[in-house]
Design an enzyme around this catalytic site. Structure first.
Site, PDB file in Angstrom:
ATOM      1  N   ALA A   9       4.965 -30.209   1.740  1.00 10.24           N
ATOM      2  CA  ALA A   9       4.727 -31.213   0.704  1.00 10.24           C
ATOM      3  C   ALA A   9       4.404 -30.614  -0.664  1.00 10.24           C
ATOM      4  O   ALA A   9       4.284 -31.331  -1.642  1.00 10.24           O
ATOM      5  CB  ALA A   9       3.599 -32.149   1.138  1.00 10.24           C
ATOM      6  N   CYS A  10       4.297 -29.319  -0.752  1.00 12.65           N
ATOM      7  CA  CYS A  10       3.918 -28.630  -1.990  1.00 12.65           C
ATOM      8  C   CYS A  10       5.115 -28.547  -2.948  1.00 12.65           C
ATOM      9  O   CYS A  10       6.205 -28.132  -2.552  1.00 12.65           O
ATOM     10  CB  CYS A  10       3.416 -27.230  -1.632  1.00 12.65           C
ATOM     11  SG  CYS A  10       3.135 -26.160  -3.046  1.00 12.65           S
ATOM     12  N   ASN A  11       4.911 -28.928  -4.193  1.00 12.89           N
ATOM     13  CA  ASN A  11       5.984 -28.869  -5.187  1.00 12.89           C
ATOM     14  C   ASN A  11       6.495 -27.453  -5.410  1.00 12.89           C
ATOM     15  O   ASN A  11       7.694 -27.241  -5.604  1.00 12.89           O
ATOM     16  CB  ASN A  11       5.524 -29.469  -6.515  1.00 12.89           C
ATOM     17  CG  ASN A  11       5.399 -30.973  -6.452  1.00 12.89           C
ATOM     18  OD1 ASN A  11       6.065 -31.626  -5.660  1.00 12.89           O
ATOM     19  ND2 ASN A  11       4.542 -31.527  -7.277  1.00 12.89           N
TER      20      ASN A  11
END
Length: 116
Positions: A9-11
């Site tokens: 989920a980390c950009n």
């Protein structure tokens, strides 16, 4: 084959995935949320990169800590224990080919690392 460590989920992770896909580079993804991290792997990261690069002080997991908690994990052994439990506080991504290792996502640095 390279392995990229992080959380989906980390950009920053998404940027790294896109970068590798555009370069048509195959990789294995190690998802901390599903797989955790072993003490041996974490120690290897710290040995090769240093605790300063492995502990992500910019992320929300670290920033949400109290000043007292931050002071406590400033010790290398305490930081190690903290990261084993709170693996979302590990810098993302960490990429390794088994011998070499790089932390964080900078397109120029990663491109150089991949081509060395």
């Amino acid at each position: 084959m390279i392995t990229i460590y992080g959380i989906p989920a980390c950009n920053t992770m998404k940027k790294a995935f896109d970068f590798l896909a555009k370069k048509d580079i195959q990789y294995t993804f190690h998802n901390y949320k599903k797989e955790g991290i072993s003490a041996v792997t974490l120690q290897n990261f710290i040995d090769k990169l240093g605790i300063e690069k492995v502990l992500n002080k910019q992320g929300s997991t670290y920033r949400q800590l109290s000043d007292q908690e931050k002071d406590t994990i400033s010790e290398k052994s305490a930081a190690f224990s903290f990261l084993l439990v709170k693996n979302s506080a590990i810098k993302r991504p960490i990429i390794t080919d088994g011998n070499r290792i790089i932390a964080g996502f900078n397109p120029e640095d990663l491109d150089k690392w991949l081509n060395d």
